[in-house]
Write an enzyme that holds these catalytic residues in place. Structure first.
Site, mmCIF file in Angstrom:
data_model
loop_
_atom_site.group_PDB
_atom_site.id
_atom_site.type_symbol
_atom_site.label_atom_id
_atom_site.label_comp_id
_atom_site.label_asym_id
_atom_site.label_seq_id
_atom_site.Cartn_x
_atom_site.Cartn_y
_atom_site.Cartn_z
ATOM 1 N N ARG A 140 41.366 30.329 23.358
ATOM 2 C CA ARG A 140 40.047 30.656 23.953
ATOM 3 C C ARG A 140 39.966 30.305 25.440
ATOM 4 O O ARG A 140 38.883 30.153 25.989
ATOM 5 C CB ARG A 140 38.909 29.989 23.215
ATOM 6 C CG ARG A 140 38.805 30.462 21.774
ATOM 7 C CD ARG A 140 37.417 30.286 21.225
ATOM 8 N NE ARG A 140 37.376 30.795 19.880
ATOM 9 C CZ ARG A 140 37.628 30.047 18.795
ATOM 10 N NH1 ARG A 140 37.916 28.772 18.930
ATOM 11 N NH2 ARG A 140 37.560 30.584 17.607
ATOM 12 N N LYS B 54 40.087 39.311 37.891
ATOM 13 C CA LYS B 54 40.148 40.416 36.926
ATOM 14 C C LYS B 54 41.483 40.322 36.208
ATOM 15 O O LYS B 54 42.531 40.260 36.850
ATOM 16 C CB LYS B 54 40.049 41.760 37.637
ATOM 17 C CG LYS B 54 38.643 42.210 37.923
ATOM 18 C CD LYS B 54 38.640 43.655 38.382
ATOM 19 C CE LYS B 54 37.244 44.115 38.702
ATOM 20 N NZ LYS B 54 37.242 45.476 39.288
ATOM 21 N N GLU C 119 46.286 49.296 50.029
ATOM 22 C CA GLU C 119 45.147 48.419 49.678
ATOM 23 C C GLU C 119 44.625 47.697 50.931
ATOM 24 O O GLU C 119 43.452 47.338 50.992
ATOM 25 C CB GLU C 119 45.536 47.410 48.591
ATOM 26 C CG GLU C 119 45.805 48.021 47.217
ATOM 27 C CD GLU C 119 44.533 48.289 46.377
ATOM 28 O OE1 GLU C 119 43.407 48.070 46.858
ATOM 29 O OE2 GLU C 119 44.696 48.739 45.223
ATOM 30 N N LYS D 138 38.366 40.097 50.294
ATOM 31 C CA LYS D 138 38.283 40.060 48.828
ATOM 32 C C LYS D 138 37.528 38.816 48.358
ATOM 33 O O LYS D 138 36.684 38.892 47.456
ATOM 34 C CB LYS D 138 39.696 40.097 48.227
ATOM 35 C CG LYS D 138 39.689 40.048 46.720
ATOM 36 C CD LYS D 138 40.226 41.264 46.062
ATOM 37 C CE LYS D 138 39.808 41.317 44.596
ATOM 38 N NZ LYS D 138 40.741 41.964 43.723
ATOM 39 N N GLU E 2 31.222 42.442 39.206
ATOM 40 C CA GLU E 2 31.141 43.847 39.617
ATOM 41 C C GLU E 2 29.863 44.532 39.166
ATOM 42 O O GLU E 2 29.871 45.630 38.627
ATOM 43 C CB GLU E 2 32.370 44.632 39.114
ATOM 44 C CG GLU E 2 32.585 45.919 39.891
ATOM 45 C CD GLU E 2 33.859 46.658 39.512
ATOM 46 O OE1 GLU E 2 34.942 46.067 39.598
ATOM 47 O OE2 GLU E 2 33.739 47.833 39.131
ATOM 48 N N ARG F 10 30.923 44.297 44.466
ATOM 49 C CA ARG F 10 32.362 44.354 44.146
ATOM 50 C C ARG F 10 32.865 45.769 43.896
ATOM 51 O O ARG F 10 34.065 46.045 44.031
ATOM 52 C CB ARG F 10 32.674 43.437 42.956
ATOM 53 C CG ARG F 10 34.168 43.296 42.704
ATOM 54 C CD ARG F 10 34.522 42.168 41.769
ATOM 55 N NE ARG F 10 35.963 42.108 41.604
ATOM 56 C CZ ARG F 10 36.618 41.086 41.068
ATOM 57 N NH1 ARG F 10 35.959 40.041 40.629
ATOM 58 N NH2 ARG F 10 37.937 41.118 40.954
ATOM 59 N N ASN G 259 36.697 49.365 44.780
ATOM 60 C CA ASN G 259 37.264 50.504 44.063
ATOM 61 C C ASN G 259 37.347 51.758 44.926
ATOM 62 O O ASN G 259 37.613 52.843 44.410
ATOM 63 C CB ASN G 259 36.436 50.791 42.801
ATOM 64 C CG ASN G 259 36.477 49.621 41.845
ATOM 65 O OD1 ASN G 259 37.521 48.991 41.694
ATOM 66 N ND2 ASN G 259 35.347 49.298 41.232
ATOM 67 N N HIS H 62 39.914 54.357 44.145
ATOM 68 C CA HIS H 62 40.471 54.084 42.819
ATOM 69 C C HIS H 62 40.014 55.084 41.768
ATOM 70 O O HIS H 62 40.673 55.234 40.730
ATOM 71 C CB HIS H 62 40.113 52.663 42.366
ATOM 72 C CG HIS H 62 40.936 51.602 43.069
ATOM 73 N ND1 HIS H 62 40.935 51.446 44.440
ATOM 74 C CD2 HIS H 62 41.792 50.662 42.588
ATOM 75 C CE1 HIS H 62 41.751 50.438 44.767
ATOM 76 N NE2 HIS H 62 42.274 49.952 43.661
ATOM 77 N N HIS I 144 43.012 56.363 39.844
ATOM 78 C CA HIS I 144 43.270 56.140 38.412
ATOM 79 C C HIS I 144 43.465 57.468 37.680
ATOM 80 O O HIS I 144 44.278 57.557 36.753
ATOM 81 C CB HIS I 144 42.110 55.366 37.773
ATOM 82 C CG HIS I 144 42.142 53.901 38.085
ATOM 83 N ND1 HIS I 144 41.080 53.064 37.854
ATOM 84 C CD2 HIS I 144 43.114 53.103 38.610
ATOM 85 C CE1 HIS I 144 41.396 51.828 38.225
ATOM 86 N NE2 HIS I 144 42.614 51.834 38.695
ATOM 87 N N HIS J 207 50.806 52.175 41.844
ATOM 88 C CA HIS J 207 49.345 52.109 41.906
ATOM 89 C C HIS J 207 48.822 52.321 43.348
ATOM 90 O O HIS J 207 47.897 53.107 43.578
ATOM 91 C CB HIS J 207 48.873 50.752 41.365
ATOM 92 C CG HIS J 207 47.399 50.540 41.484
ATOM 93 N ND1 HIS J 207 46.474 51.311 40.805
ATOM 94 C CD2 HIS J 207 46.684 49.659 42.235
ATOM 95 C CE1 HIS J 207 45.255 50.904 41.123
ATOM 96 N NE2 HIS J 207 45.350 49.909 41.981
HETATM 97 N N1 GLY Z 1 40.834 45.464 42.273
HETATM 98 C C1 GLY Z 1 39.438 45.536 42.377
HETATM 99 C C2 GLY Z 1 38.741 44.258 42.070
HETATM 100 O O1 GLY Z 1 39.369 43.232 41.980
HETATM 101 O O2 GLY Z 1 37.547 44.270 41.905
#
Ligand code: GLY
Length: 357
Positions: free
Chosen positions: A117, A139, A181, A223, A233, A237, A241, A244, A248, A261
């Protein structure tokens, strides 16, 4: 060199950007921690396992070898790693060190998030892409057969150790993919960083020491600021993206094997720039600047066999689509963005078509 704070409701930690900081890893292992597990691929371990082992100064740890690749970033791999932890004496006092590129940061972080957990994780990102993005922000996750990162958890690390020296061995293609990025960080938050990327490609591509340090430090700073403001997010946040959504879709359409990526994000940023312009948000000059800057850091894998209609068909399956409505992060100028939904399909298709030219 630089250190940035992430302060969320659940955790405060530092992201250190510092040459040689791999050697400092034991400083960040809590005194009360039990068994230490290091998740890495054989590639990374062959290059840096000896340096890691030396840094640990005799402290025992168990390395878990992950085979690498999007194809292996799956629940089965997490389960196998968790079983290995149990077999090796892992318990609630254990700690995970995710030592590798973005896939290892995501999967190792997820392992830590769910083992017993939740146990702490230290992130040591080893690629440019993971140093400026995946390693920071908590994330974590794995892919499902039906899509990328469709299971996961927010699990903030104890610390992020970003060592630019680790980039010396990064293959050229991966380095260029990671640059996208950094370009993204400029577009969403810093006209100054974008100008560096636009005007100094020779220094960037030569891995000029101070240029690399500036690129990484500014991106990590952005970041950390964004994650601190919006860990889960629900708002700000989302700007991370940028590029993205279509990125994606390109990865999904090509079975996660055609693009790295960062390369897919590069093409996705071109689509987002065109969409920003087509919807009247971005000037033609800024749109062109984004497209040209992305292209400075190609080449990209062949695009000619890609059908824009098929690429577009993946958008509504993206996990960022809510109740079937696709959200795009669009630029309003270099350094500012807005999140937009409800754009008509024909305009989206045209933006994708332009990005694939
Ligand atoms: N890679 C996007 C984020 O960390 O929110």
């Amino acid at each position: 060199m630089a250190s940035f704070a992430v302060k969320t409701a659940t955790q405060s930690y530092q992201a250190h950007v510092e040459r040689g900081c791999l050697a400092r890893v034991p400083e960040f292992i809590p005194a009360r921690a039990g068994r230490v597990f290091v998740v890495s691929t054989d590639d990374v371990w062959a290059l840096y396992g000896a340096a890691f082992t030396a840094a640990m100064k005799g402290r025992a740890f168990h390395r878990i070898a992950f085979p690498g690749g999007e194809i292996n970033k799956r629940m089965a791999a997490v389960e196998a790693m968790a079983e290995e932890m149990v077999a090796q004496g892992g318990d609630r006092s254990s700690i995970v060190i995710a030592f590798g590129g973005g896939i290892v940061n995501d999967l190792g972080g997820f392992l830590a998030a769910i083992f017993m957990r939740g146990v702490p994780v230290i992130q040591i990102p080893t690629t440019l892409l993971s140093q400026v993005d995946a390693g920071v922000g908590g994330k974590t996750g794995a892919n499902l057969a039906s899509g990328k990162n469709l299971v996961g958890a927010f699990h903030q690390p104890l610390v992020v150790l970003t060592d630019p020296d680790l980039l010396a061995t990064l293959p050229e293609r991966e380095y260029r993919a990671g640059i996208q990025e950094v370009v993204k960080c400029g577009v969403i938050r810093s006209a100054g960083l974008f100008e560096l990327m636009r005007l100094r490609p020779a220094d960037v591509l030569a891995k000029d020491s101070s240029t690399i340090e500036q690129m990484i430090a500014e991106s990590v700073g952005i970041k950390c600021e964004v994650v601190s403001a919006d860990e889960k997010e629900s708002g700000l946040r989302k700007i991370l993206n940028f590029g993205h959504t279509v990125g994606h879709a390109l990865e999904a359409e090509t079975g996660y094997t055609h693009f790295l990526h960062g390369e897919a994000v590069g093409i996705g940023m071109k689509a987002a720039a065109h969409l920003s312009h087509l919807t009247g948000r971005l000037s033609p000059a800024d749109c062109q600047a984004i497209v040209e800057t992305v292209d400075l850091y190609g080449p990209f894998p062949a695009l000619d066999s890609l059908d824009p209609v098929r690429v577009a068909s993946h958008l509504k399956k993206d996990k960022k689509a809510l109740q079937g409505s696709v959200h795009f992060v669009l630029a309003t100028a270099i350094g500012t963005t807005e999140v937009v939904s409800g754009i008509d399909d024909a305009t989206v298709l045209e933006a994708i078509r332009l990005s694939l030219q």
